[in-house]
Design a protein around this motif. Structure first.
Motif, PDB file in Angstrom:
ATOM      1  N   LEU A   1       0.822  -1.207   0.000  1.00 13.09           N
ATOM      2  CA  LEU A   1       0.000   0.000   0.000  1.00 13.09           C
ATOM      3  C   LEU A   1       0.856   1.258   0.000  1.00 13.09           C
ATOM      4  CD1 LEU A   1      -2.795  -0.913   2.591  1.00 13.09           C
ATOM      5  CD2 LEU A   1      -2.862  -1.106   0.095  1.00 13.09           C
ATOM      6  N   ASP A   2       0.374   2.263  -0.718  1.00 18.54           N
ATOM      7  CA  ASP A   2       0.938   3.604  -0.646  1.00 18.54           C
ATOM      8  C   ASP A   2      -0.220   4.561  -0.399  1.00 18.54           C
ATOM      9  OD1 ASP A   2      -0.336   4.156  -3.123  1.00 18.54           O
ATOM     10  OD2 ASP A   2       1.448   3.552  -4.236  1.00 18.54           O
ATOM     11  N   ASP A   3       0.060   5.852  -0.371  1.00 17.45           N
ATOM     12  CA  ASP A   3      -0.978   6.812   0.008  1.00 17.45           C
ATOM     13  C   ASP A   3      -2.122   6.921  -0.994  1.00 17.45           C
ATOM     14  OD1 ASP A   3       0.594   8.152  -1.840  1.00 17.45           O
ATOM     15  OD2 ASP A   3       0.546  10.044  -0.753  1.00 17.45           O
ATOM     16  N   SER A   4      -1.990   6.350  -2.185  1.00 18.54           N
ATOM     17  CA  SER A   4      -3.104   6.357  -3.137  1.00 18.54           C
ATOM     18  C   SER A   4      -4.261   5.470  -2.652  1.00 18.54           C
ATOM     19  CB  SER A   4      -2.632   5.905  -4.528  1.00 18.54           C
ATOM     20  OG  SER A   4      -2.306   4.531  -4.536  1.00 18.54           O
ATOM     21  N   TYR A   5      -4.011   4.610  -1.683  1.00 25.70           N
ATOM     22  CA  TYR A   5      -5.036   3.742  -1.113  1.00 25.70           C
ATOM     23  C   TYR A   5      -5.674   4.323   0.155  1.00 25.70           C
ATOM     24  CZ  TYR A   5      -3.511   0.099  -4.300  1.00 25.70           C
ATOM     25  OH  TYR A   5      -3.207  -0.625  -5.425  1.00 25.70           O
ATOM     26  N   ALA A   6      -5.363   5.545   0.504  1.00 23.83           N
ATOM     27  CA  ALA A   6      -5.834   6.139   1.755  1.00 23.83           C
ATOM     28  C   ALA A   6      -7.359   6.112   1.878  1.00 23.83           C
ATOM     29  CB  ALA A   6      -5.298   7.555   1.915  1.00 23.83           C
ATOM     30  N   GLY A   7      -8.075   6.433   0.821  1.00 22.55           N
ATOM     31  CA  GLY A   7      -9.535   6.427   0.875  1.00 22.55           C
ATOM     32  C   GLY A   7     -10.101   5.050   1.152  1.00 22.55           C
ATOM     33  N   SER A   8      -9.541   4.032   0.522  1.00 17.19           N
ATOM     34  CA  SER A   8      -9.985   2.657   0.750  1.00 17.19           C
ATOM     35  C   SER A   8      -9.652   2.201   2.165  1.00 17.19           C
ATOM     36  CB  SER A   8      -9.334   1.713  -0.261  1.00 17.19           C
ATOM     37  OG  SER A   8      -9.730   2.045  -1.570  1.00 17.19           O
ATOM     38  N   VAL A   9      -8.479   2.586   2.653  1.00 15.27           N
ATOM     39  CA  VAL A   9      -8.100   2.242   4.025  1.00 15.27           C
ATOM     40  C   VAL A   9      -9.049   2.921   5.011  1.00 15.27           C
ATOM     41  CG1 VAL A   9      -6.300   2.532   5.781  1.00 15.27           C
ATOM     42  CG2 VAL A   9      -5.689   1.752   3.484  1.00 15.27           C
ATOM     43  N   GLN A  10      -9.414   4.161   4.740  1.00 14.26           N
ATOM     44  CA  GLN A  10     -10.316   4.873   5.636  1.00 14.26           C
ATOM     45  C   GLN A  10     -11.677   4.169   5.726  1.00 14.26           C
ATOM     46  OE1 GLN A  10     -11.747   8.838   4.645  1.00 14.26           O
ATOM     47  NE2 GLN A  10     -11.544   9.414   6.795  1.00 14.26           N
TER      48      GLN A  10
ATOM     49  N   ARG B   1       2.843   7.231   4.053  1.00 14.92           N
ATOM     50  CA  ARG B   1       4.031   7.908   3.501  1.00 14.92           C
ATOM     51  C   ARG B   1       5.250   7.803   4.398  1.00 14.92           C
ATOM     52  NH1 ARG B   1       0.577  13.209   2.365  1.00 14.92           N
ATOM     53  NH2 ARG B   1      -0.373  12.596   0.388  1.00 14.92           N
ATOM     54  N   THR B   2       5.075   7.322   5.613  1.00 15.18           N
ATOM     55  CA  THR B   2       6.159   7.264   6.589  1.00 15.18           C
ATOM     56  C   THR B   2       7.250   6.303   6.118  1.00 15.18           C
ATOM     57  OG1 THR B   2       4.641   7.773   8.387  1.00 15.18           O
ATOM     58  CG2 THR B   2       6.716   6.719   8.993  1.00 15.18           C
TER      59      THR B   2
ATOM     60  N   ILE C   1      -8.396  10.586   7.426  1.00 15.09           N
ATOM     61  CA  ILE C   1      -7.756  10.449   6.115  1.00 15.09           C
ATOM     62  C   ILE C   1      -6.360  11.057   6.126  1.00 15.09           C
ATOM     63  CG2 ILE C   1      -8.767  12.526   5.107  1.00 15.09           C
ATOM     64  CD1 ILE C   1      -8.341   9.269   3.171  1.00 15.09           C
ATOM     65  N   ILE C   2      -6.187  12.159   6.830  1.00 14.44           N
ATOM     66  CA  ILE C   2      -4.868  12.801   6.917  1.00 14.44           C
ATOM     67  C   ILE C   2      -3.878  11.907   7.663  1.00 14.44           C
ATOM     68  CG2 ILE C   2      -3.607  14.780   7.890  1.00 14.44           C
ATOM     69  CD1 ILE C   2      -6.170  16.448   7.258  1.00 14.44           C
ATOM     70  N   SER C   3      -4.336  11.293   8.740  1.00 14.82           N
ATOM     71  CA  SER C   3      -3.467  10.379   9.494  1.00 14.82           C
ATOM     72  C   SER C   3      -3.087   9.167   8.655  1.00 14.82           C
ATOM     73  CB  SER C   3      -4.164   9.913  10.771  1.00 14.82           C
ATOM     74  OG  SER C   3      -4.373  10.979  11.652  1.00 14.82           O
TER      75      SER C   3
END
Length: 120
Positions: A9-18, A39-40, A31-33
């Motif tokens: 996973l990278d940050d492009s999956y943030a919405g799905s993770v949320q 990205r860490t 979503i910001i977290s």
């Protein structure tokens, strides 16, 4: 279930993770977290995708600090649970951190989360 794949996973999956966060946790990450965590540099996250639905159905990740690994999250959508996905993701994460010369791994679990306590 045969039509799944594991992905990094990278940050492009943030919405799905949320979406998974909101289904699985009483205190979901924002979503910001999530974007920040994905990205860490010292974090590693994987996901499970249902290929037929083209949907992220679960994810897990860890942070590496010196000789320690902390499992940050392990989550699977309720309708996909009891298929061994969480255990498989943890095994995949272990295979990633083996190169880090880890002496200690930990995960915080709520006392009342019986399913998670049984898994770990």
């Amino acid at each position: 279930m045969k039509n799944i794949k594991y992905i990094r996973l990278d940050d492009s999956y943030a919405g799905s993770v949320q979406k998974i966060e909101e289904c699985c946790f009483k205190d979901p990450w924002s979503i910001i977290s999530i974007q920040s965590e994905l990205r860490t540099n010292n974090a590693f996250y994987i996901g499970i995708v249902d290929i037929d639905k083209e949907q992220l159905i679960g994810y897990a990740g860890f942070r590496h600090i010196i000789d320690e690994v902390e499992l940050m999250r392990v989550a699977v959508l309720p309708e996909y649970r009891r298929n061994g996905f969480a255990a498989k993701m943890i095994k995949k994460l272990e295979s990633e951190w083996i190169d880090y010369d880890v002496a200690y791994a930990c995960l915080e679990v709520r006392e009342g989360n019986v399913a998670a306590r049984n898994l770990y």
